[in-house]
Design a protein around this motif. Structure first.
Motif, PDB file in Angstrom:
ATOM      1  N   GLY A 169       0.800  -1.273   0.053  1.00  8.65           N
ATOM      2  CA  GLY A 169      -0.065  -0.084   0.057  1.00  8.65           C
ATOM      3  C   GLY A 169       1.003   1.358  -0.100  1.00  8.65           C
ATOM      4  N   ASN A 170       2.037   1.165  -0.539  1.00  7.39           N
ATOM      5  CA  ASN A 170       2.892   2.494  -0.551  1.00  7.39           C
ATOM      6  C   ASN A 170       2.970   3.258  -1.676  1.00  7.39           C
ATOM      7  N   VAL A 171       1.504   3.961  -1.968  1.00  7.20           N
ATOM      8  CA  VAL A 171       1.386   4.527  -3.391  1.00  7.20           C
ATOM      9  C   VAL A 171       2.628   5.613  -3.622  1.00  7.20           C
ATOM     10  N   ASP A 172       3.191   6.171  -2.777  1.00  6.64           N
ATOM     11  CA  ASP A 172       4.154   7.171  -3.298  1.00  6.64           C
ATOM     12  C   ASP A 172       5.434   6.265  -4.020  1.00  6.64           C
ATOM     13  N   GLU A 173       5.630   5.196  -3.231  1.00  6.30           N
ATOM     14  CA  GLU A 173       6.592   4.369  -3.811  1.00  6.30           C
ATOM     15  C   GLU A 173       6.304   3.749  -5.063  1.00  6.30           C
ATOM     16  N   VAL A 174       5.128   3.294  -5.445  1.00  8.39           N
ATOM     17  CA  VAL A 174       4.685   2.892  -6.675  1.00  8.39           C
ATOM     18  C   VAL A 174       4.739   3.853  -7.536  1.00  8.39           C
ATOM     19  N   VAL A 175       4.288   5.009  -7.405  1.00  8.35           N
ATOM     20  CA  VAL A 175       4.441   6.020  -8.301  1.00  8.35           C
ATOM     21  C   VAL A 175       5.821   6.529  -8.699  1.00  8.35           C
ATOM     22  N   ALA A 176       6.775   6.414  -7.539  1.00  4.19           N
ATOM     23  CA  ALA A 176       8.135   6.707  -7.735  1.00  4.19           C
ATOM     24  C   ALA A 176       8.879   5.802  -8.724  1.00  4.19           C
ATOM     25  N   ASP A 177       8.462   4.373  -8.701  1.00  5.76           N
ATOM     26  CA  ASP A 177       9.004   3.178  -9.367  1.00  5.76           C
ATOM     27  C   ASP A 177       8.428   3.256 -10.648  1.00  5.76           C
ATOM     28  N   GLY A 178       7.287   3.968 -10.918  1.00  7.99           N
ATOM     29  CA  GLY A 178       6.791   4.117 -12.200  1.00  7.99           C
ATOM     30  C   GLY A 178       7.233   5.013 -12.936  1.00  7.99           C
ATOM     31  N   ASP A 179       7.505   6.255 -12.304  1.00  3.84           N
ATOM     32  CA  ASP A 179       8.206   7.218 -12.805  1.00  3.84           C
ATOM     33  C   ASP A 179       9.627   6.983 -13.487  1.00  3.84           C
ATOM     34  N   ALA A 180      10.445   6.174 -12.634  1.00  2.24           N
ATOM     35  CA  ALA A 180      11.510   5.676 -13.006  1.00  2.24           C
ATOM     36  C   ALA A 180      11.676   4.870 -14.263  1.00  2.24           C
ATOM     37  N   ILE A 181      10.533   3.889 -14.149  1.00  2.00           N
ATOM     38  CA  ILE A 181      10.516   2.994 -15.352  1.00  2.00           C
ATOM     39  C   ILE A 181      10.156   3.723 -16.652  1.00  2.00           C
ATOM     40  N   TYR A 182       9.409   5.042 -16.400  1.00  2.00           N
ATOM     41  CA  TYR A 182       9.044   5.729 -17.606  1.00  2.00           C
ATOM     42  C   TYR A 182      10.346   6.281 -17.998  1.00  2.00           C
ATOM     43  N   MET A 183      11.112   6.995 -17.349  1.00  2.00           N
ATOM     44  CA  MET A 183      12.352   7.826 -17.760  1.00  2.00           C
ATOM     45  C   MET A 183      13.260   6.744 -18.387  1.00  2.00           C
ATOM     46  N   LEU A 184      13.168   5.532 -17.762  1.00  2.00           N
ATOM     47  CA  LEU A 184      14.318   4.557 -18.418  1.00  2.00           C
ATOM     48  C   LEU A 184      13.781   4.107 -19.722  1.00  2.00           C
ATOM     49  N   ARG A 185      12.528   4.074 -19.974  1.00  2.00           N
ATOM     50  CA  ARG A 185      11.985   3.812 -21.395  1.00  2.00           C
ATOM     51  C   ARG A 185      11.883   4.886 -22.382  1.00  2.00           C
ATOM     52  N   HIS A 186      12.057   6.052 -21.893  1.00  2.00           N
ATOM     53  CA  HIS A 186      12.041   7.185 -22.681  1.00  2.00           C
ATOM     54  C   HIS A 186      13.263   8.168 -22.296  1.00  2.00           C
ATOM     55  N   PRO A 187      14.199   7.843 -22.689  1.00  2.00           N
ATOM     56  CA  PRO A 187      15.639   8.856 -22.245  1.00  2.00           C
ATOM     57  C   PRO A 187      15.481   9.931 -22.993  1.00  2.00           C
ATOM     58  N   GLU A 188      14.697   9.928 -24.231  1.00  2.00           N
ATOM     59  CA  GLU A 188      14.764  11.169 -25.059  1.00  2.00           C
ATOM     60  C   GLU A 188      13.658  12.057 -24.306  1.00  2.00           C
ATOM     61  N   LEU A 189      13.041  11.828 -23.419  1.00  2.45           N
ATOM     62  CA  LEU A 189      12.168  12.875 -22.710  1.00  2.45           C
ATOM     63  C   LEU A 189      12.917  13.613 -21.555  1.00  2.45           C
ATOM     64  N   CYS A 190      14.045  12.896 -21.160  1.00  2.00           N
ATOM     65  CA  CYS A 190      14.831  13.648 -19.930  1.00  2.00           C
ATOM     66  C   CYS A 190      15.933  14.669 -20.270  1.00  2.00           C
ATOM     67  N   SER A 191      15.896  14.958 -21.648  1.00  2.00           N
ATOM     68  CA  SER A 191      16.901  16.172 -21.971  1.00  2.00           C
ATOM     69  C   SER A 191      16.260  16.546 -23.377  1.00  2.00           C
ATOM     70  N   THR A 192      16.868  17.660 -23.822  1.00  3.41           N
ATOM     71  CA  THR A 192      16.666  18.306 -25.251  1.00  3.41           C
ATOM     72  C   THR A 192      17.934  18.126 -26.012  1.00  3.41           C
ATOM     73  N   ASP A 193      17.792  18.403 -27.290  1.00  6.07           N
ATOM     74  CA  ASP A 193      18.852  18.523 -28.223  1.00  6.07           C
ATOM     75  C   ASP A 193      19.802  19.439 -27.845  1.00  6.07           C
ATOM     76  N   ASP A 194      19.375  20.503 -27.287  1.00  5.84           N
ATOM     77  CA  ASP A 194      20.301  21.554 -26.743  1.00  5.84           C
ATOM     78  C   ASP A 194      21.342  21.130 -25.361  1.00  5.84           C
ATOM     79  N   ASP A 195      20.787  20.299 -24.843  1.00  4.30           N
ATOM     80  CA  ASP A 195      21.406  19.717 -23.833  1.00  4.30           C
ATOM     81  C   ASP A 195      22.636  19.033 -24.031  1.00  4.30           C
ATOM     82  N   TYR A 196      22.639  18.275 -25.418  1.00  2.00           N
ATOM     83  CA  TYR A 196      23.694  17.407 -25.543  1.00  2.00           C
ATOM     84  C   TYR A 196      23.763  17.376 -27.092  1.00  2.00           C
TER      85      TYR A 196
END
Length: 70
Positions: free
Chosen positions: A34-61
């Motif tokens: 029932g740790n909802v905040d941790e479920v969301v945090a894990d989901g956010d981390a999964i999303y970022m791993l699956r979509h690295p293009e959303l974690c930066s812009t072309d101007d960053d690198y």
């Protein structure tokens, strides 16, 4: 960081898939407890791993594409 430095941050797809599997297991454990905040945090981390293009812009690198050798 130089372009050569950022290229070293790229990891094999198998490593990313393993990290996602660990996070999914963690998410399941947190959901069962029932740790909802941790479920969301894990989901956010999964999303970022699956979509690295959303974690930066072309101007960053400029001139760097994830998965491409420098």
């Amino acid at each position: 960081m130089t372009a050569a430095d950022i290229a070293r941050l790229d990891v094999p797809l198998a490593d990313v898939e393993q990290q996602i599997a660990v996070l999914r297991a963690s998410q399941s454990r947190h959901a069962a407890l029932g740790n909802v905040d941790e479920v969301v945090a894990d989901g956010d981390a999964i999303y970022m791993l699956r979509h690295p293009e959303l974690c930066s812009t072309d101007d960053d690198y400029p001139n760097w594409t994830p998965g491409r050798a420098s």
